[in-house]
Structure formats: structure tokens, C-alpha cells
Design an enzyme around this catalytic site. Structure first.
Site, PDB file in Angstrom:
ATOM      1  N   ASN A 130      -3.482   6.410  20.841  1.00  0.00           N
ATOM      2  CA  ASN A 130      -2.834   5.202  20.197  1.00  0.00           C
ATOM      3  C   ASN A 130      -1.825   4.893  21.485  1.00  0.00           C
ATOM      4  OD1 ASN A 130      -3.021   3.198  18.051  1.00  0.00           O
ATOM      5  ND2 ASN A 130      -0.977   3.439  18.096  1.00  0.00           N
ATOM      6  N   ASP A 157     -10.537   3.265   1.728  1.00  0.00           N
ATOM      7  CA  ASP A 157     -10.901   2.682   3.122  1.00  0.00           C
ATOM      8  C   ASP A 157     -11.540   3.993   3.781  1.00  0.00           C
ATOM      9  OD1 ASP A 157     -10.071   0.181   3.346  1.00  0.00           O
ATOM     10  OD2 ASP A 157      -7.944   0.719   3.718  1.00  0.00           O
ATOM     11  N   GLY A 159      -6.549   4.211  17.832  1.00  0.00           N
ATOM     12  CA  GLY A 159      -5.761   3.259  16.583  1.00  0.00           C
ATOM     13  C   GLY A 159      -4.979   4.433  15.585  1.00  0.00           C
ATOM     14  N   GLY A 198      -2.979   2.898  12.882  1.00  0.00           N
ATOM     15  CA  GLY A 198      -2.399   1.912  11.886  1.00  0.00           C
ATOM     16  C   GLY A 198      -3.066   2.264  10.461  1.00  0.00           C
ATOM     17  N   LYS A 207       0.879  -1.377   0.048  1.00  0.00           N
ATOM     18  CA  LYS A 207       0.092   0.049   0.095  1.00  0.00           C
ATOM     19  C   LYS A 207       0.872   1.479   0.127  1.00  0.00           C
ATOM     20  CE  LYS A 207      -4.231  -1.490   2.075  1.00  0.00           C
ATOM     21  NZ  LYS A 207      -5.313  -1.239   3.188  1.00  0.00           N
TER      22      LYS A 207
END
Ligand code: NAD
Length: 287
Positions: free
Chosen positions: A157, A109, A133, A135, A73
Site C-alpha cells: 500500500n 466482504d 490495498g 482499506g 462499519k
């Protein structure tokens, strides 16, 4: 379906490694059949070493586009001709569109997450959200939310390698959008409580809640959640994580990761075929 593949069909790929377990080929091909559009979607085992040649192959063979997953990615961005602002900001691309030889990198996404909220009647534009989060999923969501007009985003995070990376993304977003983005250590539970109290949406974009951390939740004190808070979890297996269970008991509206997944796929289909995906049909198939 295979009977009707003729010389006019176009190929859409999925480049990742490992990839044989992916449900995407079945999901995408089912949708193309339903829409009766001339596309075929195939998974290719492409690791970082093979990626440059795979992109050359995509150009040479005239694929309509490709999905991109781990570990490609980030790396893929350097081989493309154009990047959307979301890809520029996040540094990650999950969708390539080949328009007459010009390759554009998208990240669907975040688009999928924001569309899921919209379809569920949740209005977060001009308001504040809290996300746990840092990521790939969290970064995509934060970037798209900031670009779409969310006013403030509090990111929490643990202090791992993701923390520094999202701090850099937050800096870019603060410089280039109207959104105010800040990152805090997940251990600071009092700050987390305060930020959630000021937010309309709470999002879990960590793996806490799915295997091997199934049954666990980063929020264990239900009083941190109030009934008019919308609680979302990127996880779709299980359908109802421990966090969503706690939130539901508090009277919150809850949304699991299925919507994000379906709508990000719908965004890819729109990019590649120009068609609206039959979401209700896909939901039925995925039960
Ligand atoms: P990632 O590996 O890039 O990031 C993992 C994140 O979880 C990091 O922020 C990490 O710090 C955090 N984390 C891991 N273990 C933790 C722990 N014990 N305590 C606190 N934080 C912890 O993964 P990702 O690709 O960002 O995926 C995150 C989640 O989102 C996964 O559950 C994945 O299945 C889901 N996801 C869903 C969709 C969808 O379409 N619904 C898309 C992508 C990812």
C-alpha cells in the site's frame, strides 16, 4: 411483491449515510421474492450520530438484521453483543444478525472474496497471495484469507493512513493465525515483483482502475504477471479494469469484483434467511 406482505414479514435494514444510491435494496428484495421468503429489505439514512438509536430501534422493533455500510462499519461493533473472529480482527462489521435479541456482527466482504475464488476453481489455501490495498476491502480480504488458511499474504500500500492500520491488523494475524502477513510500501516495485512471482493470486483492492482513476493500473509492466497467476480486482465498474486487461493479455485467469459482491450478498442472505442465494439468477438480473 408488495401485495403479499403480511404481518409475518420480517424487516432487514441497511444503515449507512449516504445510502439512497445503493443497489442493495433492489438486489436483496429481488432475491427474497425469487426465494419466496417473508423478508423485506429497506435502506435507512443512519450516520454516526444516529447509529446508537438505530441499533436500539433494531432491537426494539425486532428487525431480523441489518447491513452496515460507511460511515458505521467500525463504530457499530461496540453496540453489538457478539463479533465473529473476522470482525474482531478487522474491527469492521458489515452485517448484523438479530437472533432472539442477541446481535452478532459479521463481515461478509472477505467471505465473499474467498467464496468467489473457490467458485472459480482457484485454490489459494496453504499458498501465498499478494494484495494491493489496505482499506476496508483489503482488510476484510486479508483477515478472511488468513482465517481460512492462506499461508502467506504480502500486502502493498501507499504510505497513507491505511498503511499503519493494516500493519496493526497484520500484527494481530501473525499472533493469532498460522498465516504470515507482511506490509510493504507500494513504491517498492522490485519487492512487489518478487512477491507476485511467489504468489498464486494477485488482488487489487485499491480504487485505482475505477473513476476517477479509471484506465490506470498499479501494475504497468506486464512482465510482472505470468500466465498461471490468477489476477483479481475488487472493482466491478468498469467490469474489466486496466489491470485485468493487462493480465488477460498475459494469459492470466482474471476475476472482477462482481463475484465478490454477489457472494458477500449471498453470505448475508444465508445469515439472515438460512437460504442459498440464487446466484445465477442474480447475475442475470445484474447484466
Ligand atoms: P478505502 O477507501 O477503504 O481504501 C482505498 C484503498 O485504495 C487504500 O488502500 C488506499 O491507499 C488505496 N488508494 C487510493 N488511491 C490510490 C492511489 N492513487 N494509488 C495507490 N493506492 C491508492 O476503499 P475500499 O472500501 O477498501 O474499496 C477499495 C476498492 O474495492 C474500491 O474500488 C471499491 O469499489 C472496491 N470494493 C469492492 C467490493 C466488492 O464487493 N466487489 C467491496 C468493497 C470495495
Amino acid at each position: 411483491m408488495r401485495d403479499n406482505i403480511d404481518g409475518h414479514f420480517l424487516l432487514i435494514g441497511l444503515m449507512a449515510y449516504p445510502i439512497r444510491h445503493s443497489l442493495s435494496p433492489q438486489m436483496q428484495n429481488t432475491i427474497y421474492s425469487k426465494l419466496n421468503v417473508p423478508y423485506v429489505y429497506l435502506a435507512f439514512e443512519v450516520d454516526q450520530e444516529k447509529l446508537p438509536d438505530a441499533i436500539k430501534g433494531l432491537r426494539a422493533l425486532g428487525l431480523r438484521g441489518s447491513a452496515v455500510s460507511m460511515p458505521n462499519k467500525q463504530l457499530v461493533c461496540q453496540y453489538l453483543d457478539k463479533l465473529t473472529p473476522a470482525v474482531e480482527m478487522s474491527g469492521a462489521c458489515n452485517t448484523i444478525s438479530n437472533d432472539n435479541g442477541v446481535l452478532t456482527g459479521y463481515n461478509t466482504d472477505g467471505i465473499g472474496y474467498m467464496r468467489m475464488l473457490k467458485e472459480a476453481g482457484v485454490d489459494v489455501i496453504g499458498k501465498k497471495m499478494t494484495i494491493m490495498g489496505a482499506g476496508g476491502a483489503a482488510t476484510a480480504i486479508v483477515v478472511q484469507a488468513a482465517l481460512d488458511g492462506v499461508k502467506e499474504i504480502a500486502i502493498f500500500n501507499q504510505k497513507d493512513e491505511c498503511y499503519q492500520k493494516i500493519e496493526a491488523v497484520a500484527k494481530k494475524l501473525n499472533q493469532n493465525t498460522q498465516c504470515k502477513v507482511y506490509v510493504t510500501d507500494l513504491d517498492d516495485k522490485e519487492q512487489l515483483r518478487k512477491e507476485i512471482a511467489e504468489s498464486v493470486v494477485l488482488c487489487n483492492a485499491t480504487g485505482v482502475g475505477m473513476k476517477p482513476l479509471e484506465g490506470q493500473s498499479l501494475i504497468t509492466d506486464p512482465t510482472m504477471l505470468r500466465a498461471d497467476l490468477v489476477v483479481t480486482d475488487c472493482i466491478y465498474s468498469p467490469r474489466k479494469t486496466k489491470l485485468l486487461e493487462i493480465a488477460e493479455q498475459q494469459g492470466c485467469k482474471i476475476l472482477n469484483g462482481i463475484g465478490m459482491m454477489l457472494w458477500q450478498g449471498a453470505a448475508q442472505i444465508k445469515i439472515w434467511t438460512g437460504e442459498e442465494a440464487p446466484i445465477e439468477y442474480v447475475k442475470e438480473k445484474m447484466r
